[in-house]
Design an enzyme around this catalytic site. Structure first.
Site, PDB file in Angstrom:
ATOM      1  N   SER A   7       0.838  -1.197   0.000  1.00 43.81           N
ATOM      2  CA  SER A   7       0.000   0.000   0.000  1.00 43.81           C
ATOM      3  C   SER A   7       0.874   1.248   0.000  1.00 43.81           C
ATOM      4  CB  SER A   7      -0.920   0.015   1.214  1.00 43.81           C
ATOM      5  OG  SER A   7      -1.559   1.271   1.277  1.00 43.81           O
ATOM      6  N   HIS A  32      -1.126  -1.142  -4.356  1.00 43.93           N
ATOM      7  CA  HIS A  32      -2.431  -0.812  -3.776  1.00 43.93           C
ATOM      8  C   HIS A  32      -2.484   0.693  -3.511  1.00 43.93           C
ATOM      9  CE1 HIS A  32      -6.121  -1.797  -1.518  1.00 43.93           C
ATOM     10  NE2 HIS A  32      -5.739  -0.867  -0.656  1.00 43.93           N
ATOM     11  N   ASP A  34      -4.701   3.864  -2.144  1.00 44.97           N
ATOM     12  CA  ASP A  34      -5.839   4.215  -1.284  1.00 44.97           C
ATOM     13  C   ASP A  34      -6.271   5.654  -1.529  1.00 44.97           C
ATOM     14  OD1 ASP A  34      -6.224   1.837   0.427  1.00 44.97           O
ATOM     15  OD2 ASP A  34      -4.143   2.231   1.015  1.00 44.97           O
ATOM     16  N   MET A  36      -8.883   8.481  -0.472  1.00 50.35           N
ATOM     17  CA  MET A  36      -9.811   8.818   0.622  1.00 50.35           C
ATOM     18  C   MET A  36     -10.320  10.242   0.466  1.00 50.35           C
ATOM     19  SD  MET A  36      -7.584   7.409   3.799  1.00 50.35           S
ATOM     20  CE  MET A  36      -6.786   5.794   3.756  1.00 50.35           C
ATOM     21  N   HIS A  65      -8.218   1.446  -4.496  1.00 44.17           N
ATOM     22  CA  HIS A  65      -9.227   1.264  -3.447  1.00 44.17           C
ATOM     23  C   HIS A  65      -9.856   2.623  -3.162  1.00 44.17           C
ATOM     24  CE1 HIS A  65      -9.855   0.131   1.112  1.00 44.17           C
ATOM     25  NE2 HIS A  65     -10.995   0.311   0.470  1.00 44.17           N
ATOM     26  N   MET A  67     -12.094   4.964  -1.216  1.00 46.33           N
ATOM     27  CA  MET A  67     -12.822   5.177   0.043  1.00 46.33           C
ATOM     28  C   MET A  67     -13.464   6.547  -0.050  1.00 46.33           C
ATOM     29  SD  MET A  67      -9.979   3.535   2.534  1.00 46.33           S
ATOM     30  CE  MET A  67      -8.787   3.541   1.209  1.00 46.33           C
ATOM     31  N   MET A 136     -12.041  -5.596   4.463  1.00 49.70           N
ATOM     32  CA  MET A 136     -11.309  -4.695   5.362  1.00 49.70           C
ATOM     33  C   MET A 136     -11.083  -5.398   6.701  1.00 49.70           C
ATOM     34  SD  MET A 136     -10.613  -2.125   3.562  1.00 49.70           S
ATOM     35  CE  MET A 136      -9.654  -1.392   4.886  1.00 49.70           C
ATOM     36  N   ASP A 174      -7.165  -6.358   3.603  1.00 47.54           N
ATOM     37  CA  ASP A 174      -6.569  -5.023   3.710  1.00 47.54           C
ATOM     38  C   ASP A 174      -6.646  -4.480   5.134  1.00 47.54           C
ATOM     39  OD1 ASP A 174      -5.572  -2.516   3.199  1.00 47.54           O
ATOM     40  OD2 ASP A 174      -7.272  -1.841   1.977  1.00 47.54           O
TER      41      ASP A 174
HETATM   42  C1  DX5 Z   1      -6.737   1.644   5.191  1.00 50.61           C
HETATM   43  C2  DX5 Z   1      -6.231   1.328   3.815  1.00 50.61           C
HETATM   44  C3  DX5 Z   1      -5.137   0.355   3.780  1.00 50.61           C
HETATM   45  C4  DX5 Z   1      -3.889   0.778   4.493  1.00 50.61           C
HETATM   46  C5  DX5 Z   1      -3.267  -0.458   5.063  1.00 50.61           C
HETATM   47  O1  DX5 Z   1      -7.882   2.411   5.085  1.00 50.61           O
HETATM   48  O2  DX5 Z   1      -7.294   0.806   3.023  1.00 50.61           O
HETATM   49  O3  DX5 Z   1      -4.832  -0.063   2.458  1.00 50.61           O
HETATM   50  O4  DX5 Z   1      -2.961   1.439   3.674  1.00 50.61           O
HETATM   51  O5  DX5 Z   1      -2.200  -0.105   5.873  1.00 50.61           O
HETATM   52  P1  DX5 Z   1      -1.563  -1.106   6.923  1.00 50.61           P
HETATM   53  O6  DX5 Z   1      -1.036  -2.279   6.144  1.00 50.61           O
HETATM   54  O7  DX5 Z   1      -0.503  -0.288   7.566  1.00 50.61           O
HETATM   55  O8  DX5 Z   1      -2.657  -1.519   7.882  1.00 50.61           O
HETATM   56 ZN    ZN Z   2      -6.762  -0.058   1.026  1.00 49.71          ZN
END
Ligand code: DX5
Ligand code: ZN
Length: 215
Positions: A7, A32, A34, A36, A65, A67, A136, A174
């Site tokens: 990630s 990956h 993220d 947000m 991903h 969010m 998740m 994840d």
């Molecule tokens: C959290 C993200 C994850 C995050 C995971 O909302 O969707 O992808 O980056 O990070 P770690 O592996 O540190 O839990």
């Molecule tokens: Zn993620």
């Protein structure tokens, strides 16, 4: 051997190219990413301009991903930015069937993510249209959180649903994934592992990726 998806959220943003090259040279298969919005989740990460820059360097599958609320508004944009897999959250998708059709029509793999409290049963009537099921294992919004143990039961429920419906969905986990729990996740049925802080927070990220691959 699971697919490993580091990630980028946990990468060093002042030296992003260096960290992306590290993943290019590693045994990991996916990046990956993220995204947000500060509305669906209580954090804002990075958006289109940063993803455009990532795409120039990242030589592997881009696993995006989302969010964000109303993710269907941005399907074409993420396709144009080079996303290979586009994952939306079930919790913000009242017309999930249509959204997944649009993702497919835009040339991407269809991903659906479930928050920790959302039961697997909500996917009963859609699982055959899901290419990647992102479970998740923390509450979405932040890296570095503690893994939620109920995830193992959820993976089992996912496997049961996928087999019963004859789907060929990939199960991706994840949040809070590390070499300490990776083998147990794979044994439960995980096909792909996201890892942020476990990889980029390590002294030797390549070694951690190797350990995750060998789980
Ligand atoms: C959290 C993200 C994850 C995050 C995971 O909302 O969707 O992808 O980056 O990070 P770690 O592996 O540190 O839990
Ligand atoms: Zn993620």
């Amino acid at each position: 051997m699971p697919i490993v998806a580091p990630s980028v959220l946990a990468a060093d943003f002042l030296n992003l190219e260096k960290d992306l090259q590290l993943i290019n040279q590693s045994e990991a298969e996916w990046f990956h990413l993220d995204i947000m919005d500060g509305v669906f989740v209580p954090n804002i990460s990075y958006g289109m301009p940063v993803m455009k820059a990532i795409k120039k360097v990242a030589k592997k599958t881009l696993d995006v991903h989302l969010m964000i609320v109303q993710p269907e508004r941005y399907i074409k944009e993420f396709a144009a930015l080079g996303a290979d897999i586009l994952t939306v959250h079930y919790e913000v998708s009242p017309h999930l069937h249509r959204t997944l059709q649009e993702i497919k029509n835009a040339g991407m793999k269809r991903g659906v993510s479930l928050n920790p409290h959302t039961p697997m049963s909500v996917l009963e009537n859609i699982i055959t249209d899901v290419d990647v099921l992102l479970i998740m294992s923390v509450n979405p919004g932040f890296g570095g959180q503690k893994f939620i143990e109920n995830t193992y039961d959820k993976i089992k429920a996912a496997k049961e649903l996928i087999e019963r419906k004859g789907a060929d969905t990939i199960i991706e986990i994840d949040g809070g994934v590390s070499p300490a729990n990776a083998s147990k996740l794979v044994a439960a049925g995980a096909d792909a592992l996201v890892a942020g802080s476990a990889v980029f927070g390590a002294e030797n990220p390549l070694e951690v990726i190797r350990q995750l691959k060998n789980s």
